[in-house]
Design an enzyme around this catalytic site. Sequence first.
Site, PDB file in Angstrom:
ATOM      1  N   LYS A  54     -32.510-101.494  78.121  1.00 10.85           N
ATOM      2  CA  LYS A  54     -31.985-100.983  76.561  1.00 10.85           C
ATOM      3  C   LYS A  54     -31.841-100.736  75.750  1.00 10.85           C
ATOM      4  CE  LYS A  54     -32.347-107.015  78.349  1.00 10.85           C
ATOM      5  NZ  LYS A  54     -33.139-107.474  78.115  1.00 10.85           N
ATOM      6  N   GLN A  98     -37.263-110.602  74.031  1.00 15.72           N
ATOM      7  CA  GLN A  98     -37.187-110.731  75.252  1.00 15.72           C
ATOM      8  C   GLN A  98     -37.879-111.470  75.576  1.00 15.72           C
ATOM      9  OE1 GLN A  98     -35.770-108.039  77.247  1.00 15.72           O
ATOM     10  NE2 GLN A  98     -36.136-109.587  79.402  1.00 15.72           N
ATOM     11  N   ASP A 121     -27.820-111.361  72.433  1.00 18.35           N
ATOM     12  CA  ASP A 121     -28.335-112.176  73.151  1.00 18.35           C
ATOM     13  C   ASP A 121     -27.221-113.445  73.575  1.00 18.35           C
ATOM     14  OD1 ASP A 121     -29.558-111.379  74.988  1.00 18.35           O
ATOM     15  OD2 ASP A 121     -31.222-111.942  74.823  1.00 18.35           O
TER      16      ASP A 121
END
Length: 287
Positions: A54, A98, A121
């Site tokens: 990412k 994460q 997200d």
Amino acid sequence: MTATLIDGKPVSQQVRAEVRDEIEAWVAGGGRRPGLATVLVGEDPASAVYVRNKQKACAEVGIEGFAHDLPADSTQEQVVELLAQLNADDRVSGILLQLPTPPHIDGSHLTTLIDPAKDVDGLTPVSAGLLAKGLPGLRPCTPAGVIGLLKRYDVTLQGAEAVIVGRSDLVGKPVAALLLAENATVTTCHSRTRDLDAVCRRADVLIAAVGRPEMVKGSWVKPGATVIDVGINRTDAGLVGDVEFASAAEVAGKITPVPGGVGPMTIAMLLGNTLAAAKAQAGVSVA
Ligand code: NAP
């Protein structure tokens, strides 16, 4: 194989190139360069690879990266404190925590502490609520990637029977909401669904997000249907999806491979969300 392959690689490359061009234009026009903060707790090797990818993808499109890799013995309070700092930092347009976090860290609670304006997200309760209400907001990356693939391959969604196998907050539920917003007739299946194979055979668009290697068989697929396999399962035979690709590809009209289908789209959507968040924070609304 008779189905057309839905290839996520070129589509995701195209999305990335579009995001890169948009960022260039945005910064050239005086906009603040978008920034993405990643928060990784612990040393899970798969998570570390995801986060590294990412950050690398951010650098390629001109998003500033802020990588926060915390040791596995970090406390919940330390992560809470870091998230508060990132929420307050103007250079950070998006925050990505994460998941999964180590067992002593409550990742699901931490997600709720991310400023919804920086929720790239799309997993905070605020983002989920906006999606459920059909209001503009940051959408979860993998589900947005699924819709992106369907659109780029001209799959008719309006009035289509869409069946999703899986109802997680991460994939199944948001995919269902996004398909409903596209005017599909949506059925969401889960572990208690009766006659799952028969329900799947009704689908014009069949989405598998189960986490069980090759569970969805070719005999579950309506001839000509579009099959999107979100699953990523590491097996002795390598990486496989939730769909038995060989048999499904003989029946489906269009199908995604694993790897190389939905996977590459997830990061591309994250980059798009980070740009959208940066613009929204500067007062430019993004639908
Ligand atoms: P999850 O949270 O474990 O959810 C799995 C869902 O499948 C649950 O709703 C569960 O039902 C349902 N299910 C399990 N066994 C079933 C069965 N035998 N019959 C019918 N439904 C069943 O998984 P997830 O996070 O949604 O992820 C799903 C898959 O997508 C995984 O392989 C994951 O690795 C992959 N994934 C890929 C990406 C990507 O970038 N490509 C991103 C995220 C996830 P219940 O609710 O009843 O338990």
